[in-house]
Design an enzyme around this catalytic site. Structure first.
Site, PDB file in Angstrom:
ATOM      1  N   LYS A 192      15.968  82.254  63.048  1.00  0.00           N
ATOM      2  CA  LYS A 192      17.071  82.940  63.754  1.00  0.00           C
ATOM      3  C   LYS A 192      18.384  82.735  62.995  1.00  0.00           C
ATOM      4  O   LYS A 192      19.171  83.667  62.813  1.00  0.00           O
ATOM      5  CB  LYS A 192      17.147  82.380  65.177  1.00  0.00           C
ATOM      6  CG  LYS A 192      18.389  82.740  65.943  1.00  0.00           C
ATOM      7  CD  LYS A 192      18.221  83.929  66.842  1.00  0.00           C
ATOM      8  CE  LYS A 192      19.545  84.280  67.507  1.00  0.00           C
ATOM      9  NZ  LYS A 192      19.554  85.530  68.177  1.00  0.00           N
TER      10      LYS A 192
ATOM     11  N   THR B 259      19.353  79.697  71.712  1.00  0.00           N
ATOM     12  CA  THR B 259      19.676  79.639  70.283  1.00  0.00           C
ATOM     13  C   THR B 259      20.463  78.359  70.053  1.00  0.00           C
ATOM     14  O   THR B 259      21.595  78.226  70.541  1.00  0.00           O
ATOM     15  CB  THR B 259      20.537  80.853  69.874  1.00  0.00           C
ATOM     16  OG1 THR B 259      19.800  82.041  70.128  1.00  0.00           O
ATOM     17  CG2 THR B 259      20.889  80.777  68.393  1.00  0.00           C
TER      18      THR B 259
ATOM     19  N   LYS C 260      29.127  81.954  66.875  1.00  0.00           N
ATOM     20  CA  LYS C 260      28.278  80.801  67.222  1.00  0.00           C
ATOM     21  C   LYS C 260      27.101  80.688  66.251  1.00  0.00           C
ATOM     22  O   LYS C 260      26.816  79.620  65.719  1.00  0.00           O
ATOM     23  CB  LYS C 260      27.753  80.964  68.667  1.00  0.00           C
ATOM     24  CG  LYS C 260      26.725  79.916  69.048  1.00  0.00           C
ATOM     25  CD  LYS C 260      25.948  80.247  70.311  1.00  0.00           C
ATOM     26  CE  LYS C 260      24.716  79.340  70.390  1.00  0.00           C
ATOM     27  NZ  LYS C 260      23.858  79.558  71.535  1.00  0.00           N
TER      28      LYS C 260
HETATM   29  P1  NAD Z   1      24.671  82.529  79.631  1.00  0.00           P
HETATM   30  O1  NAD Z   1      25.835  81.611  79.479  1.00  0.00           O
HETATM   31  O2  NAD Z   1      24.855  83.830  80.329  1.00  0.00           O
HETATM   32  O3  NAD Z   1      23.462  81.751  80.365  1.00  0.00           O
HETATM   33  C1  NAD Z   1      23.181  80.388  80.194  1.00  0.00           C
HETATM   34  C2  NAD Z   1      22.916  79.799  81.571  1.00  0.00           C
HETATM   35  O4  NAD Z   1      22.581  78.420  81.415  1.00  0.00           O
HETATM   36  C3  NAD Z   1      24.167  79.849  82.473  1.00  0.00           C
HETATM   37  O5  NAD Z   1      23.858  80.519  83.681  1.00  0.00           O
HETATM   38  C4  NAD Z   1      24.508  78.384  82.707  1.00  0.00           C
HETATM   39  O6  NAD Z   1      25.056  78.112  83.973  1.00  0.00           O
HETATM   40  C5  NAD Z   1      23.148  77.730  82.529  1.00  0.00           C
HETATM   41  N1  NAD Z   1      23.214  76.300  82.261  1.00  0.00           N
HETATM   42  C6  NAD Z   1      24.071  75.620  81.451  1.00  0.00           C
HETATM   43  N2  NAD Z   1      23.792  74.310  81.467  1.00  0.00           N
HETATM   44  C7  NAD Z   1      22.746  74.149  82.316  1.00  0.00           C
HETATM   45  C8  NAD Z   1      21.999  73.031  82.750  1.00  0.00           C
HETATM   46  N3  NAD Z   1      22.293  71.795  82.335  1.00  0.00           N
HETATM   47  N4  NAD Z   1      20.989  73.228  83.627  1.00  0.00           N
HETATM   48  C9  NAD Z   1      20.696  74.470  84.078  1.00  0.00           C
HETATM   49  N5  NAD Z   1      21.360  75.580  83.682  1.00  0.00           N
HETATM   50  C10 NAD Z   1      22.370  75.412  82.824  1.00  0.00           C
HETATM   51  O7  NAD Z   1      24.117  82.755  78.151  1.00  0.00           O
HETATM   52  P2  NAD Z   1      23.079  83.891  77.681  1.00  0.00           P
HETATM   53  O8  NAD Z   1      23.833  85.060  77.154  1.00  0.00           O
HETATM   54  O9  NAD Z   1      22.046  84.078  78.739  1.00  0.00           O
HETATM   55  O10 NAD Z   1      22.441  83.190  76.389  1.00  0.00           O
HETATM   56  C11 NAD Z   1      21.477  82.154  76.517  1.00  0.00           C
HETATM   57  C12 NAD Z   1      21.006  81.770  75.115  1.00  0.00           C
HETATM   58  O11 NAD Z   1      20.440  82.908  74.476  1.00  0.00           O
HETATM   59  C13 NAD Z   1      22.133  81.278  74.200  1.00  0.00           C
HETATM   60  O12 NAD Z   1      21.672  80.224  73.425  1.00  0.00           O
HETATM   61  C14 NAD Z   1      22.464  82.500  73.357  1.00  0.00           C
HETATM   62  O13 NAD Z   1      22.990  82.170  72.084  1.00  0.00           O
HETATM   63  C15 NAD Z   1      21.088  83.138  73.239  1.00  0.00           C
HETATM   64  N6  NAD Z   1      21.115  84.579  72.975  1.00  0.00           N
HETATM   65  C16 NAD Z   1      21.954  85.384  73.702  1.00  0.00           C
HETATM   66  C17 NAD Z   1      21.984  86.749  73.434  1.00  0.00           C
HETATM   67  C18 NAD Z   1      22.900  87.662  74.215  1.00  0.00           C
HETATM   68  O14 NAD Z   1      23.073  88.817  73.790  1.00  0.00           O
HETATM   69  N7  NAD Z   1      23.473  87.237  75.336  1.00  0.00           N
HETATM   70  C19 NAD Z   1      21.158  87.286  72.429  1.00  0.00           C
HETATM   71  C20 NAD Z   1      20.279  86.449  71.745  1.00  0.00           C
HETATM   72  C21 NAD Z   1      20.280  85.088  72.028  1.00  0.00           C
END
Ligand code: NAD
Length: 295
Positions: free
Chosen positions: A171, A96, A246
Site C-alpha cells: 500500500k 492503513t 498521511k
Molecule cells: P474514520 O476516521 O472515518 O474511521 C475510523 C474509526 O475508528 C472512527 O470511527 C474512530 O472513532 C474509530 N476508532 C478510533 N480509535 C478507536 C479505538 N481505540 N477503538 C475503536 N474505534 C476506534 O477513518 P476511515 O476513513 O474509515 O479510514 C480508516 C482506515 O482506512 C485509515 O487507516 C485510512 O487511512 C484507511 N483508508 C481510508 C480510505 C478513505 O478513503 N477514507 C481509503 C483507503 C484506506
C-alpha cells in the site's frame, strides 16, 4: 453464517460491515465514538461494549482504524483484543498503518497463538460502499486462503503480497507512486500550458504516449479532460489530500527504517505537507496542481 467482530465503524468500516451484513453474516461492532455506534446500530450491527467484547467468540475480528497508534492500542493496549480473542479467531487489520507497527502486532498475535493478516485497502469510501475494494494482504498462505472468501464480500481484488507487513508495504509503495505521478502530471500540464500547448491536446497525445499513467488517466488535475476527475467538482474528494499526505508520510517512515533513499517520495511528501498545512487537506489530492501553479 458466522459472527464477525468489527472495530472501527467510521467512513470505511461502516459500509464494509454493511456488506458483511448483506451477505447474512452477523456483525458485532465497537467504536469509541457514540455517533458511529448509533449509525452502526441503525444499520443492523450488534453493538459491543469494547473491542475485546466485539472480538470474543467471533470467527473473524476486523479492525478499520485511523493509524498505527490506534491499532496498537486496540490489539496490545487498552482494547485488549489479543487477550480476548479465541485461539481460532482470524484477525484482520484493514487500517492503513506503518509497516513497523503492523509487524509488531503480527508478532504479538503469533506469540498469543493467533493468526493475523494485514489487509489495507484501496478504493476509498465509494469502493467500500460498492464492495469493490482492493485488499493487499500480508500474512501466511494459510491465513490468506482463510481470509479470502470473507474479503471477497467487501472487495473485488484480493491480492496476496507476501509475509506479515507486506500488505502495508504494498500500500505504501503504491501510494508513493500515485503521489509522485500526480505531481508529475500537474507539473507537465502546467509547463505545456505555459508553452502554448492546450491541455486537451497534451492529454490526447500523452495519454497515448510514454508519459501516460494512472493519475493522468483517472484523476487528471485539470477540469474537463477526464470524466472521473475531482477537478471537475472543484476538487471535492475523491481521495483527500490529507489522506495522500498521511500515506506519503508512512512511505517516508518505512524508507527511513529500511535505510532506503526515496528522493522523489521525500519531495512529494514535502509538497503535500505545504499544501495540507495551507488548509487544503480536505481537497482532492489532485488539487496539488494549485500549489504547482502558485494559485
Ligand atoms: P474514520 O476516521 O472515518 O474511521 C475510523 C474509526 O475508528 C472512527 O470511527 C474512530 O472513532 C474509530 N476508532 C478510533 N480509535 C478507536 C479505538 N481505540 N477503538 C475503536 N474505534 C476506534 O477513518 P476511515 O476513513 O474509515 O479510514 C480508516 C482506515 O482506512 C485509515 O487507516 C485510512 O487511512 C484507511 N483508508 C481510508 C480510505 C478513505 O478513503 N477514507 C481509503 C483507503 C484506506
Amino acid at each position: 453464517m458466522s459472527t464477525i467482530g468489527f472495530i472501527g465503524l467510521g467512513n470505511m468500516g461502516l459500509p464494509m460491515a454493511r456488506n458483511l451484513l448483506a451477505t447474512g453474516h452477523g456483525v458485532r461492532g465497537f467504536d469509541v465514538v457514540p455517533e458511529a455506534l448509533e449509525a452502526a446500530r441503525a444499520n443492523g450491527v450488534e453493538i459491543a461494549a469494547s473491542a475485546a467484547a466485539a472480538a470474543r467468540g467471533a470467527e473473524v475480528a476486523i479492525t478499520m482504524l485511523p493509524a498505527g497508534e490506534h491499532v496498537r492500542d486496540v490489539y496490545l493496549g487498552a482494547g485488549k483484543l489479543l487477550a480476548a480473542a479465541d485461539p481460532g479467531t482470524l484477525l484482520i487489520d484493514s487500517s492503513t498503518i506503518d509497516v513497523a507497527t503492523a509487524r509488531e502486532v503480527h508478532g504479538a498475535a503469533g506469540e498469543a497463538g493467533l493468526t493475523m493478516i494485514d489487509a489495507p485497502v484501496s478504493g476509498g469510501v465509494s469502493g467500500a460502499e460498492a464492495a469493490t475494494l482492493t485488499f493487499m494482504v500480508g500474512g501466511s498462505e494459510e491465513a490468506f486462503a482463510r481470509a479470502r472468501p470473507l474479503l471477497s464480500l467487501m472487495g473485488r481484488n484480493i491480492l496476496h503480497a507476501g509475509g506479515p507487513g507486506t500488505g502495508q508495504a504494498a500500500k505504501t509503495c503504491n501510494n508513493m507512486i500515485l503521489g509522485i505521478s500526480m505531481i508529475a502530471v500537474a507539473e507537465a500540464f502546467n509547463l505545456g500550458q505555459a508553452l502554448g500547448l492546450e491541455a486537451e491536446r497534451l492529454y490526447e497525445i500523452s495519454s497515448k504516449a510514454s508519459g501516460s499513467c494512472w493519475a493522468m488517466l483517472n484523476h487528471h488535475p485539470l477540469p474537463n479532460i477526464v470524466e472521473t476527475s475531482a477537478a471537475n467538482r472543484d476538487y471535492e474528494p475523491g481521495f483527500a489530500a490529507a489522506m495522500m499526505h498521511k500515506d506519503l508520510k508512512l512511505s517516508q517512515a518505512a524508507a527511513a527504517q529500511a535505510g532506503v533513499a526515496t528522493p522523489l517520495g521525500a519531495e512529494a511528501t514535502a509538497l503535500y505537507t505545504i499544501f495540507v498545512n495551507a488548509g487544503n487537506g480536505g481537497l482532492d489530492y489532485s488539487g496539488i496542481v494549485k500549489l504547482i501553479r502558485g494559485d
